[in-house]
Design a protein around this motif. Structure first.
Motif, short mmCIF file in Angstrom:
data_model
loop_
_atom_site.label_atom_id
_atom_site.label_comp_id
_atom_site.label_asym_id
_atom_site.label_seq_id
_atom_site.Cartn_x
_atom_site.Cartn_y
_atom_site.Cartn_z
N UNK A 1 -9.84 -11.27 -5.72
CA UNK A 1 -8.90 -10.43 -4.96
C UNK A 1 -8.19 -9.40 -5.83
N UNK A 2 -7.83 -9.80 -7.05
CA UNK A 2 -6.97 -8.91 -7.85
C UNK A 2 -5.52 -9.12 -7.49
N UNK A 3 -4.71 -8.09 -7.68
CA UNK A 3 -3.26 -8.09 -7.38
C UNK A 3 -2.46 -8.95 -8.36
N UNK A 4 -3.13 -9.69 -9.26
CA UNK A 4 -2.45 -10.67 -10.08
C UNK A 4 -2.47 -12.05 -9.44
N UNK B 1 2.97 -11.67 -15.72
CA UNK B 1 1.78 -11.68 -14.86
C UNK B 1 1.62 -10.27 -14.31
N UNK B 2 0.44 -9.70 -14.51
CA UNK B 2 0.22 -8.30 -14.12
C UNK B 2 -0.87 -8.23 -13.06
N UNK B 3 -0.67 -7.32 -12.12
CA UNK B 3 -1.65 -7.11 -11.07
C UNK B 3 -1.88 -5.64 -10.82
N UNK B 4 -2.88 -5.34 -9.99
CA UNK B 4 -3.22 -3.94 -9.73
C UNK B 4 -3.65 -3.77 -8.28
N UNK B 5 -3.52 -2.54 -7.82
CA UNK B 5 -4.07 -2.15 -6.53
C UNK B 5 -4.58 -0.73 -6.65
N UNK C 1 -1.85 -1.01 1.30
CA UNK C 1 -1.61 -2.26 0.58
C UNK C 1 -0.29 -2.23 -0.19
N UNK C 2 0.08 -1.07 -0.71
CA UNK C 2 1.40 -0.97 -1.36
C UNK C 2 2.49 -1.29 -0.34
N UNK C 3 2.35 -0.78 0.87
CA UNK C 3 3.32 -1.08 1.92
C UNK C 3 3.32 -2.58 2.23
N UNK C 4 2.14 -3.18 2.23
CA UNK C 4 2.03 -4.62 2.46
C UNK C 4 2.76 -5.41 1.37
N UNK C 5 2.62 -4.97 0.11
CA UNK C 5 3.35 -5.60 -1.00
C UNK C 5 4.86 -5.50 -0.75
N UNK C 6 5.29 -4.33 -0.35
CA UNK C 6 6.72 -4.09 -0.15
C UNK C 6 7.28 -4.93 0.99
N UNK C 7 6.43 -5.22 1.99
CA UNK C 7 6.85 -6.03 3.14
C UNK C 7 6.63 -7.53 2.92
N UNK D 1 11.48 2.09 0.57
CA UNK D 1 12.38 1.42 -0.37
C UNK D 1 11.62 0.33 -1.11
N UNK D 2 11.94 0.16 -2.37
CA UNK D 2 11.38 -0.95 -3.11
C UNK D 2 10.30 -0.57 -4.10
N UNK D 3 9.56 0.49 -3.83
CA UNK D 3 8.50 0.88 -4.77
C UNK D 3 9.13 1.61 -5.96
N UNK D 4 8.67 1.29 -7.16
CA UNK D 4 9.13 1.97 -8.37
C UNK D 4 8.26 3.22 -8.54
N UNK D 5 8.86 4.39 -8.46
CA UNK D 5 8.10 5.65 -8.48
C UNK D 5 7.98 6.16 -9.91
#
Length: 346
Positions: free
Chosen positions: A312-315, A168-172, A84-90, A120-124
């Motif tokens: 669903x969540x995610x914000x 706006x905050x979300x989670x996975x 799902x993190x990859x899905x967010x990034x895409x 690329x794109x994810x804040x580590x």
């Protein structure tokens, strides 16, 4: 935490009174725009501005894994968090769609995913590779909980520094409804049966198992109800801690926080436990169908804007509710007064 406690100021009630008086001069019967009028006043009190602005909004999704999934509490395997993190990034998730719709700044933060994400794109900002199974040991150390809170605070502060006007905050995190239900059981003192729902969609017969896992975890961990960091460290999640920190940052900077569903509302309760004034800067975007959400909202002392049977969540629910806040601000800014429009009030 001491810096945060001293930074969060009470609402500007004087500004709220001025805006209330101004709303009563607009070309409409008094009170006829209902909760939009209430929201406009709340936003004025939060921001100390007679004409508050909520655009552009900023969305931060925090991702982390939960050791308690080993107990079979989720309908999905842990690997789905990374996927799902990859899905967010895409750009393929619901929160991407709704963030784009409202013109939001957007970022995904890995605060505790159980695998390395090479993209690329994810804040580590990984504090650790997922939490431990709270049925066996504390989910994390107190130091790790505080570090995750700091990650959330810093990410929100950075986005606020870039000019966002609503947070706006979300989670996975697969397993995070279980962790949130455990946290809520301790914070509310309510019976676990009244708090635990289907989460990602587990079968009804598995709900009893989920309830038993939570009861066993609380009994084993014995968190101190009067110490929110202790409760968070023993039963919570890294993304829940980060959400908590981000909300404290929003409140410290007088930025309205549009709270999402069950997991985010539990994080909001933790933020309010850490600093009661933080709760004054929160607006609950929607009522989730997750069974414990109504209790969490009640504890927070809020009234959700929408009720769309979301879970669903995610914000995502907060992002869908955002245009309502925007409508409240535009009502103030763009409606004519009786005087300016030359309309008689008599």
């Amino acid at each position: 935490m001491s810096r945060t406690l001293t930074e969060i100021q009470p609402l500007d009630k004087e500004m709220g009174q001025k805006v209330q008086a101004y709303i009563d001069t607009l070309t409409k019967p008094p009170g006829s725009l209902g909760r939009l009028e209430e929201l406009a006043i709340q936003l004025a009190e939060m921001t100390s501005e007679a004409f508050p602005v909520v655009t552009p909004p900023g969305v931060i999704v925090f991702a982390a894994d939960h050791g308690v999934v080993k107990e079979g509490v989720s309908a999905f395997p842990q690997e789905v968090t990374v996927q799902m993190v990859m899905n967010f990034l895409h750009g393929g998730a619901a929160i991407n769609v709704f963030s784009k719709q409202i013109g939001a700044a957007f970022e995904v933060v890995d605060v505790g995913v159980a695998a390395d994400i090479h993209a690329d794109g994810v804040v580590k900002q990984k504090v650790r590779y997922g939490t431990a199974n709270f049925c066996e040991q504390d989910a994390m150390t107190r130091e790790e909980a505080e570090k995750a809170i700091a990650v959330g605070y810093d990410r929100a502060e950075k986005m606020i520094g870039q000019g966002i006007k609503c947070l706006i905050l979300g989670e996975m995190g697969i397993g995070n409804t279980t962790a949130s239900s455990a946290l809520l059981a301790v914070l509310s003192g309510q019976d676990i049966d009244a708090l635990v729902g289907r989460g990602t969609g587990i079968a009804p017969e598995k709900i009893a198992h989920k309830q038993e896992v939570i009861a066993r975890g609380i009994e084993a961990r014995k968190p101190d109800r009067n110490d929110p960091i202790d409760v968070l460290a023993k039963l919570g999640g890294l993304e829940i801690a980060a959400l908590t920190g981000a909300m404290l940052a929003g409140a410290a900077h007088r930025i309205p926080i549009l709270v999402d569903g069950f997991i985010c509302t539990v994080a909001a309760l933790l933020a309010k436990e850490i600093c009661s004034t933080a709760g004054e800067y929160m607006i609950v975007g929607h009522r989730s169908v997750e069974i414990g959400h109504s209790i969490a909202v009640q504890l927070l002392g809020k009234k959700p804007i929408l009720d769309l049977d979301l879970r669903l969540g995610e914000g995502s629910g907060a992002a869908v509710a955002f245009p309502i806040l925007q409508s409240a601000t535009l009502m103030l800014k763009e409606m004519a007064t009786f005087t300016s429009a030359g309309i008689s009030k008599e």
